[in-house]
Write an enzyme that holds these catalytic residues in place. Structure first.
Site, PDB file in Angstrom:
ATOM      1  N   ASN A   9      -1.195  -1.391 -36.351  1.00 60.22           N
ATOM      2  CA  ASN A   9      -0.853  -1.875 -35.014  1.00 60.22           C
ATOM      3  C   ASN A   9      -1.869  -2.957 -34.660  1.00 60.22           C
ATOM      4  O   ASN A   9      -3.017  -2.641 -34.365  1.00 60.22           O
ATOM      5  CB  ASN A   9      -0.905  -0.715 -34.015  1.00 60.22           C
ATOM      6  N   TRP A  10      -1.410  -4.189 -34.722  1.00 56.53           N
ATOM      7  CA  TRP A  10      -2.338  -5.301 -34.460  1.00 56.53           C
ATOM      8  C   TRP A  10      -2.669  -5.455 -32.973  1.00 56.53           C
ATOM      9  O   TRP A  10      -3.562  -6.226 -32.619  1.00 56.53           O
ATOM     10  CB  TRP A  10      -1.734  -6.613 -34.983  1.00 56.53           C
ATOM     11  N   LYS A  11      -1.923  -4.780 -32.116  1.00 53.22           N
ATOM     12  CA  LYS A  11      -2.114  -4.938 -30.666  1.00 53.22           C
ATOM     13  C   LYS A  11      -2.065  -6.438 -30.315  1.00 53.22           C
ATOM     14  O   LYS A  11      -1.333  -7.175 -30.949  1.00 53.22           O
ATOM     15  CB  LYS A  11      -3.412  -4.253 -30.227  1.00 53.22           C
ATOM     16  N   HIS A  94       3.127   3.602 -26.630  1.00 52.87           N
ATOM     17  CA  HIS A  94       1.694   3.569 -26.944  1.00 52.87           C
ATOM     18  C   HIS A  94       0.885   3.869 -25.675  1.00 52.87           C
ATOM     19  O   HIS A  94       1.257   3.436 -24.583  1.00 52.87           O
ATOM     20  CB  HIS A  94       1.293   2.206 -27.528  1.00 52.87           C
ATOM     21  N   GLU A  96      -1.709   2.637 -24.531  1.00 55.35           N
ATOM     22  CA  GLU A  96      -2.148   1.465 -23.756  1.00 55.35           C
ATOM     23  C   GLU A  96      -1.045   1.008 -22.814  1.00 55.35           C
ATOM     24  O   GLU A  96      -1.312   0.529 -21.708  1.00 55.35           O
ATOM     25  CB  GLU A  96      -2.597   0.353 -24.723  1.00 55.35           C
ATOM     26  N   GLU A 166      -1.842  10.185 -31.061  1.00 59.19           N
ATOM     27  CA  GLU A 166      -3.020   9.359 -30.808  1.00 59.19           C
ATOM     28  C   GLU A 166      -3.772   9.890 -29.589  1.00 59.19           C
ATOM     29  O   GLU A 166      -3.429   9.545 -28.444  1.00 59.19           O
ATOM     30  CB  GLU A 166      -2.597   7.907 -30.551  1.00 59.19           C
ATOM     31  N   GLY A 172      -9.973   3.252 -30.522  1.00 58.15           N
ATOM     32  CA  GLY A 172     -10.884   2.129 -30.357  1.00 58.15           C
ATOM     33  C   GLY A 172     -12.293   2.546 -29.965  1.00 58.15           C
ATOM     34  O   GLY A 172     -13.098   1.721 -29.565  1.00 58.15           O
ATOM     35  N   SER A 212      -9.132   5.429 -34.495  1.00 54.59           N
ATOM     36  CA  SER A 212     -10.317   5.148 -35.306  1.00 54.59           C
ATOM     37  C   SER A 212     -10.151   5.530 -36.784  1.00 54.59           C
ATOM     38  O   SER A 212     -11.096   5.973 -37.433  1.00 54.59           O
ATOM     39  CB  SER A 212     -11.556   5.831 -34.711  1.00 54.59           C
ATOM     40  N   GLY A 233      -5.302   0.887 -35.816  1.00 54.29           N
ATOM     41  CA  GLY A 233      -5.577  -0.253 -34.948  1.00 54.29           C
ATOM     42  C   GLY A 233      -6.570  -1.197 -35.603  1.00 54.29           C
ATOM     43  O   GLY A 233      -6.246  -1.957 -36.509  1.00 54.29           O
ATOM     44  N   GLY A 234      -7.813  -1.137 -35.147  1.00 57.41           N
ATOM     45  CA  GLY A 234      -8.849  -2.078 -35.567  1.00 57.41           C
ATOM     46  C   GLY A 234      -8.948  -2.301 -37.072  1.00 57.41           C
ATOM     47  O   GLY A 234      -9.052  -3.445 -37.529  1.00 57.41           O
TER      48      GLY A 234
HETATM   49  P1  13P Z   1      -7.934   2.176 -33.416  1.00 60.06           P
HETATM   50  O1  13P Z   1      -7.571   2.463 -34.863  1.00 60.06           O
HETATM   51  O2  13P Z   1      -8.511   0.817 -33.218  1.00 60.06           O
HETATM   52  O3  13P Z   1      -8.730   3.290 -32.829  1.00 60.06           O
HETATM   53  O4  13P Z   1      -6.538   2.136 -32.606  1.00 60.06           O
HETATM   54  C1  13P Z   1      -5.655   3.191 -32.740  1.00 60.06           C
HETATM   55  C2  13P Z   1      -4.360   2.818 -32.132  1.00 60.06           C
HETATM   56  O5  13P Z   1      -4.226   2.752 -30.923  1.00 60.06           O
HETATM   57  C3  13P Z   1      -3.242   2.494 -33.029  1.00 60.06           C
HETATM   58  O6  13P Z   1      -2.059   2.392 -32.334  1.00 60.06           O
END
Ligand code: 13P
Length: 248
Positions: A9-11, A94, A96, A166, A172, A212, A233-234
């Site tokens: 997930n590149w956000k 998600h 967020e 999640e 994050g 993470s 994510g990251g």
């Molecule tokens: P991180 O891997 O950066 O913690 O993000 C997780 C996430 O929200 C994937 O959708």
């Protein structure tokens, strides 16, 4: 047998040039395997990615869609538009979007239906906040999300949904849930799905862990019996780190 599924997930990261550069480097090291792999990119990068990933076997994902297919909805992107770009998956619900944009379970339910209407496979995110966990409410919160999000979605469709657990406190933050904590909730999610549907459906559904995830912890996460993959994510922003994760 459930197939392992790793989705990045590149956000809201990477412009078109960076997305193309990522794929060039990623595909230099990527070997098709039994691991389903998807990159969920911002809308504007989808067309370039579709071209760059074509023939590679890597699937294309979006991060959101609108619940109506067309009309006077300024600024929104619909399922048919995503389908036209060759989108296979769409992240829905998600945390967020739930917290920053106020998406509630009823809207998420409509978005799941819109995805199915357009032949797009949903990755449905659920998870509790730190406060909810500290109050001992994590199971109630997650089962409530599942019940409302999956309202009136029949088993034949549910079985095609990937549920991503999640926990908000692990996103994050560098603070990963322990493999046991993640397994515990993913097993609970599977039992909640069995209650909503039946054991056969629940045992066929893919459940990912997200929060993470990185090359150093993916192995122990994937060792867990009820965790079938990860939403990354990251660590999914770097091609070599995503390759390491896929090769867990
Ligand atoms: P991180 O891997 O950066 O913690 O993000 C997780 C996430 O929200 C994937 O959708």
């Amino acid at each position: 047998m459930r197939r392992p599924f790793i989705a990045a997930n590149w956000k809201m990261n990477k412009n078109i040039g960076e997305a193309k550069a990522f794929v060039r480097e990623f595909l230099r090291h990527y070997e098709k395997s039994g691991v389903e792999t998807a990159i969920c990119a911002p809308f504007l990068q989808l067309q370039a990615l579709q071209e760059a990933l074509s023939g590679s076997g890597v699937k294309l994902g979006a991060q959101n869609l609108y619940h109506e297919d067309k009309g006077a909805f300024t600024g929104e992107i619909s399922g048919p538009m995503l389908k036209e770009l060759g989108v296979d998956y769409c992240i829905i619900g998600h945390s967020e979007r739930r917290t920053l944009l106020g998406e509630d379970d009823e809207l998420i339910n409509r978005k799941l239906k819109a995805a199915f209407r357009n032949g797009i496979l949903p990755i449905l995110c659920v998870g509790e906040s730190l406060a909810e966990r500290e109050e001992g409410r994590e199971y109630v919160v997650v089962s409530g999300q599942l019940r409302k999000d999956l309202y009136e979605i029949p088993a034949e469709q549910a079985v095609q949904i990937t549920v991503a657990y999640e926990p908000l406190w692990a996103i994050g933050t560098g603070r990963t849930a322990t493999p046991d904590q993640a397994q515990d909730m993913c097993a609970y999610i599977r039992s909640a799905l069995a209650e909503l549907y039946d054991w056969k459906t629940a045992s066929e559904m893919c459940i990912q862990y997200g929060g993470s995830v990185k090359p150093g912890n993916i192995g122990e996460i994937m060792d867990m019996p009820d965790i079938d993959g990860a939403l990354v994510g990251g660590a999914g922003l770097d091609p070599l780190s995503l390759i390491e994760i896929i090769n867990f």
